[in-house]
Write a protein that holds these residues in place. Structure first.
Motif, PDB file in Angstrom:
ATOM      1  N   VAL A   1       6.556  -0.596   7.546  1.00 27.12           N
ATOM      2  CA  VAL A   1       5.570   0.810   7.765  1.00 27.12           C
ATOM      3  C   VAL A   1       7.457   1.056   6.690  1.00 27.12           C
TER       4      VAL A   1
ATOM      5  N   THR B   1       3.086  -0.853   4.487  1.00 25.18           N
ATOM      6  CA  THR B   1       2.689   0.719   4.301  1.00 25.18           C
ATOM      7  C   THR B   1       3.884   1.113   3.676  1.00 25.18           C
TER       8      THR B   1
ATOM      9  N   LYS C   1       1.102  -1.226   0.308  1.00 24.72           N
ATOM     10  CA  LYS C   1       0.145  -0.074  -0.180  1.00 24.72           C
ATOM     11  C   LYS C   1       0.960   1.139  -0.252  1.00 24.72           C
TER      12      LYS C   1
END
Ligand code: GLP
Length: 251
Positions: free
Chosen positions: A194, A230, A2
């Motif tokens: 992340v 992400t 993402k």
């Protein structure tokens, strides 16, 4: 993967801190894998703000840093242990015994590396790994090479990394030539990743990570195989990619 593209460095920090704080609230005794460098500074500032103003509680959190220079004492201003204390660990209510950083002054590097992996495994692995990215595509200090290395290991830093990191030292000669880095296994086994990147100098690395072949010459490309990652970037770090065109076309 993402991908979240935000306006600037401050917004990248806010977004990353939002995801990290969500993990802490969901699982107060979570294991966080943490990164150093300029990029995570805004993330750590925001986490400190959340601790002070919103009561984000670090009392049960454990942290495991990705890497450390070999040869620097923990109180050396350029050591990653010092960095983490300065920017996060001394500013929140985390217990010192729950914070872990590879020992750059070890006399037994192999033993230190395997003990570090064992500690992460014994604690059940990382719930969330925060990553930056080197402009040559490295993550932690997993430098471009002939193969992905699974375990925590000693690495010779590339000339590009030495040059990039010399900005923190008085001169390039002062930059340590070797480091200890966690390998790809603990990173890839993290429940969630992340990755943050800002600035034009990261655009090529970000592009190769997102769209390139999965090859050890671009260590971050392996992240394409992670199911819960992400990537948070500012506009400059996406510059020139086809993704940027579609994201910015609405402006
Ligand atoms: C350093 C660290 C990495 C970091 C990267 C980028 O050498 N070992 O963990 O992600 O390089 O650093 P910066 O955020 O300063 O660009």
């Amino acid at each position: 993967m993402k991908v979240i593209c935000v306006e600037n460095e401050a917004a990248v920090g806010k977004e990353a801190a939002r995801l990290i704080s969500a993990m802490i609230r969901l699982k107060p005794d979570c294991n966080l894998g943490l990164a150093t460098g300029t990029t995570p500074m805004t993330t750590y500032n925001e986490l400190v703000r959340m601790y002070k103003e919103e009561g984000l509680d670090f009392s049960k959190v454990s942290t495991f840093n990705l890497d450390e220079y070999i040869g620097l004492d923990a109180d050396h201003p350029q050591s990653y242990a010092y960095f983490m204390d300065e920017h996060l660990l001394s500013k929140v209510n985390i217990k010192k015994e729950n914070t872990h950083i590879p020992n750059g002054k070890t006399l037994r590097v192999d033993r230190t590396c395997s003990a570090y992996d064992k500690k992460i495994e014994d604690r059940g692995g990382l719930d969330l790994q925060l990553l930056g990215i080197g402009r040559n595509g490295h993550i932690g200090f997993n430098e471009p090479g002939d193969k992905f290395v699974a375990e925590t290991h000693q690495i010779n830093l590339t000339d590009d990394t030495i040059e990039a990191n010399s900005r923190f030292f008085e001169c390039e000669e002062d930059v340590p030539r070797t480091a200890i880095t966690t390998g790809m296994r603990s990173i890839m086994h993290a429940g969630r990743i992340v990755l943050i990147a800002t600035g034009e100098s990261k655009a090529d690395a970000v592009h190769a990570m997102l769209y390139g072949e999965i090859i050890p010459q671009v260590p971050a490309s392996l992240l394409q195989l992670h199911p819960e990652i992400t990537v948070i970037v500012d506009r400059a770090a996406l510059a020139g990619s086809s993704l940027a065109d579609s994201l910015f076309s609405a402006d």
